[in-house]
Design a protein around this motif. Structure first.
Motif, short mmCIF file in Angstrom:
data_model
loop_
_atom_site.label_atom_id
_atom_site.label_comp_id
_atom_site.label_asym_id
_atom_site.label_seq_id
_atom_site.Cartn_x
_atom_site.Cartn_y
_atom_site.Cartn_z
N ALA A 83 37.79 83.39 43.34
CA ALA A 83 38.43 84.38 42.46
C ALA A 83 38.80 85.63 43.23
O ALA A 83 39.84 86.25 42.98
CB ALA A 83 37.50 84.71 41.29
N ALA A 84 37.94 86.02 44.18
CA ALA A 84 38.23 87.21 44.99
C ALA A 84 39.48 87.02 45.83
O ALA A 84 40.29 87.94 45.99
CB ALA A 84 37.03 87.53 45.87
N ILE A 85 39.64 85.83 46.40
CA ILE A 85 40.84 85.53 47.19
C ILE A 85 42.09 85.76 46.36
O ILE A 85 43.04 86.45 46.78
CB ILE A 85 40.81 84.08 47.70
N GLU A 86 42.10 85.18 45.16
CA GLU A 86 43.30 85.25 44.34
C GLU A 86 43.50 86.63 43.72
O GLU A 86 44.64 87.05 43.50
CB GLU A 86 43.25 84.15 43.27
N ALA A 87 42.42 87.35 43.47
CA ALA A 87 42.56 88.73 43.02
C ALA A 87 43.17 89.59 44.12
O ALA A 87 43.98 90.49 43.85
CB ALA A 87 41.20 89.30 42.60
N SER A 91 46.73 91.56 43.69
CA SER A 91 46.71 93.03 43.67
C SER A 91 47.05 93.67 45.00
O SER A 91 47.32 94.87 45.06
CB SER A 91 45.32 93.51 43.25
N ASP A 92 47.01 92.89 46.09
CA ASP A 92 47.21 93.40 47.45
C ASP A 92 46.16 94.45 47.81
O ASP A 92 46.44 95.39 48.55
CB ASP A 92 48.62 93.96 47.63
N ARG A 93 44.95 94.28 47.30
CA ARG A 93 43.83 95.16 47.62
C ARG A 93 42.64 94.33 48.08
O ARG A 93 42.50 93.17 47.68
CB ARG A 93 43.41 95.98 46.39
N PRO A 94 41.75 94.93 48.88
CA PRO A 94 40.53 94.20 49.26
C PRO A 94 39.64 94.01 48.05
O PRO A 94 39.60 94.85 47.14
CB PRO A 94 39.89 95.12 50.30
N VAL A 95 38.91 92.90 48.03
CA VAL A 95 38.02 92.57 46.92
C VAL A 95 36.63 92.29 47.49
O VAL A 95 36.49 91.67 48.55
CB VAL A 95 38.53 91.36 46.12
N VAL A 96 35.60 92.73 46.78
CA VAL A 96 34.21 92.56 47.21
C VAL A 96 33.59 91.34 46.55
O VAL A 96 33.84 91.06 45.37
CB VAL A 96 33.38 93.82 46.90
N ILE A 97 32.79 90.61 47.32
CA ILE A 97 31.95 89.53 46.81
C ILE A 97 30.51 89.97 47.06
O ILE A 97 30.19 90.41 48.17
CB ILE A 97 32.23 88.21 47.55
N PHE A 98 29.64 89.86 46.07
CA PHE A 98 28.24 90.22 46.27
C PHE A 98 27.35 89.01 45.99
O PHE A 98 27.59 88.24 45.07
CB PHE A 98 27.82 91.43 45.42
N THR A 99 26.34 88.85 46.82
CA THR A 99 25.38 87.75 46.64
C THR A 99 23.98 88.22 47.00
O THR A 99 23.81 89.19 47.74
CB THR A 99 25.71 86.54 47.53
N THR A 100 23.01 87.51 46.50
CA THR A 100 21.64 87.76 46.90
C THR A 100 21.34 86.98 48.18
O THR A 100 22.25 86.45 48.83
CB THR A 100 20.66 87.39 45.77
#
Length: 586
Positions: A83-87, A91-100
């Motif tokens: 989902a982050a890739i496609e967002a 949007s042409d903006r960086p997107v954050v992925i967070f994990t434990t």
């Protein structure tokens, strides 16, 4: 840097100044490293953070919720990454992925590898085990005692930049490296791993000021002059790739001023209008025989390659695609030109495609692409009418998707790996860029089943539609996430109770008696069980009404289409490539 980005930066700097003042005036509540990292991300223009929570990442997760970044809690880390890739692309903006820690990180790796292949800009923020607990079998311990460090926590094939943050003093360098990577053209995938105790530690220094400097690779005047000379020597063609998506206007101008034929990679559909008289077709997987006809009958002197690696799914390394005197290959990555066809003369140009074309157009003086009296071969799609009996033919479904969704709306169409994207590549026709997405390089199943959620969110007022197989829909789904946040994503499921590209491919390769069946699922009932809406389609007469209802829906919607499993998609070229690689029983 655009005005929108500058506004974000200015507002964030105000927050940073305010926070720094508070951290000095209120020693009872010092600014934490977790809060500092989140403020840096805000300053980078991050709007979205997708992930799955856990105890070890709790301080960062809490800081994200207190920021201007919209936080979405997913059902699986891989889904969050896709989902982050496609967002990002929407949007042409960086997107954050967070994990434990532990499985949170490893679950996300497939999506992160896809991000690297796709050229997305994403930043993974993960937790790791505090130093005092390492080597003592902490819960989900994440350290060199329990997990491989190379590649996951270090820069390499997955991450352009990776670090385990052990002190707040490292934040200045982390900020600098992130700004450098995000400012460069092309993709950037980063991993910032923060031990839990460091997340809650107090900031020892002032927050660094972030300046995003957007570097652009450009060719020299001598290189431009040489390109113009080579292209002026005789008829040439233009091979458009996904990396040229920002240069649609310039590509069309060059093609029309020179008469050059245009073809595109499977990922680049729509960058040059597919209904244009100079468009000869899509190359590679799911592509059109009209391209090979053109190369056989009207083979150009040279081909100008724009922003494509010419990898297997784009070219199948077919020698029939080699022009008489070689390629002029433009790419921002200097390692790309010449890799796919190492024995073919290639004039390599490292440059942003749009800037390169603008400079070339300034220097062209005459039409050299081809004689405009020559008629180019074109792919013509059969127009089918709904039949009264039988299961839905994929070809008929694609015709209706063209009519209702592609031509009748501004929705982005995304196609999942497998027979889904074979049908879409071959049959759907796009006339504008940024309305179509596939991943045929890394090609992970489940990419767009989940990626459609990120794309729809980032488009805000626009829709995104994922055309997927039943296997992918069962493998990795975020319908429940879309329901939670009321994201009006749309899934069209090609439901044939089978991993059909595998079954059909095995038969083509000469392997029989393999089982690729799937107990047929009712995806409408599954969707409704999670709070979404849906409609099941079992005949061709029902297709148009179902699609019209789906595109008009205000929330998540699933169209479950029972398709005819005997229909063979245009994937023969992939099977022939496998045979050449030795994957055959003949």
């Amino acid at each position: 840097m655009d005005a929108k980005f500058q506004d974000i930066k200015a507002n964030t700097n105000k927050k940073l100044n305010s926070t720094e003042q508070q951290s000095h005036s209120k020693p009872s509540k010092p600014f934490s490293v977790a809060e500092a990292v989140v403020k840096i991300l805000e300053d980078m223009g991050v709007q979205y953070a997708f992930g799955v929570s856990g105890g070890a990442i709790a301080p960062v997760w809490a800081a994200l919720h207190q920021s201007s970044i919209q936080v979405l809690h997913f059902r699986h880390e891989a889904g969050a990454a896709f989902a982050a890739i496609e967002a990002h692309f929407a949007s042409d903006r960086p997107v954050v992925i967070f994990t434990t820690t532990g499985p949170g990180i490893t679950n996300a790796l497939t999506g992160l590898l896809a991000a690297r292949w796709e050229g997305a800009k994403v930043i993974l923020i993960s937790a790791s085990t505090s130093a005092s607990q390492r080597g003592r079998w902490a819960c989900q311990e994440t350290s060199t005692y329990t997990m491989p460090s190379a590649g996951i926590f270090t820069s390499g094939q997955i991450f352009h930049y990776a670090i385990t943050l052990e002190s707040s003093h490292e934040l200045t360098e982390v900020s600098r490296r992130l700004a450098l990577g995000l400012g460069q053209p092309g993709g950037f995938v980063a991993h910032i791993s923060i031990p839990t105790n460091i997340q809650t530690s107090s900031l020892k220094t002032l927050l660094p000021r972030v300046t995003l400097s957007h570097g652009v690779a450009t060719a020299t005047e001598e290189t431009i002059a040489k390109c113009v000379q080579l292209l002026s020597e005789g008829p040439f063609a233009i091979w458009v790739g996904f990396g040229a998506r920002g240069a649609a206007q310039e590509i069309r101008q060059l093609a029309e001023s020179t008469g050059a034929a245009v073809m595109c990679s499977p990922r680049a559909k729509g960058i040059f209008p597919e209904d244009h008289p100079q468009f000869v077709g899509v190359t590679g997987f799911g592509g059109h025989k009209s391209v090979l006809t053109y190369m056989q009958v009207q083979r150009p002197r040279r081909i100008l390659v724009l922003g494509t690696r010419l990898g297997e799914f784009t070219s199948f390394w077919n020698p029939a695609m080699i022009p008489w005197q070689g390629f002029l290959h433009v790419d921002i990555d200097p390692e790309v030109p010449g890799t796919a066809y190492p024995s073919t003369d290639t004039f390599a140009i490292q440059s942003d495609v749009r800037i390169f074309l603008k400079n070339v157009l300034k220097n062209f003086r005459e039409s050299t692409g081809r004689s405009k009296t020559i008629v180019l071969p074109r792919f013509e799609r059969d127009v089918l009418k709904p039949r009264a009996t039988g299961l839905v033919r994929p070809e008929l479904l694609m015709n209706m998707i063209q009519q209702v969704i592609v031509d009748g709306s501004d929705a982005v169409v995304m196609a999942e790996s497998g027979n889904s994207f074979a049908w879409v590549i071959h049959l759907l026709r796009f006339t504008t860029p940024s309305r179509y997405r596939i991943s045929n390089g890394f090609g992970s199943m489940g990419h767009f089943v989940t990626g459609v959620v990120g794309a729809t969110l980032a488009r805000r007022n626009g829709k995104a539609i994922a055309i997927v197989g039943d296997g992918a829909m069962l493998m990795n789904s975020e319908v429940n996430t879309a329901v939670k946040y009321q994201i009006p994503a749309l899934w069209i499921v090609l439901n044939d109770g089978c991993y059909n590209i595998c079954k059909q491919g095995m038969a083509y390769l000469g392997f029989n008696d393999v089982d690729a069946t799937i107990p047929q699922a009712d995806f409408v009932k599954i969707a409704q069980g999670m709070g979404a809406e849906g409609i099941r389609v079992e005949s061709e007469a029902e297709v148009q009404v179902a699609l019209e209802k789906a595109i008009a829906a205000n929330g998540p919607f699933v169209v479950d289409v029972i398709i005819d499993p005997t229909q063979i998609p245009p994937s023969e070229s992939r099977n022939q490539s496998l045979i050449l690689q030795g994957a055959t029983n003949y």
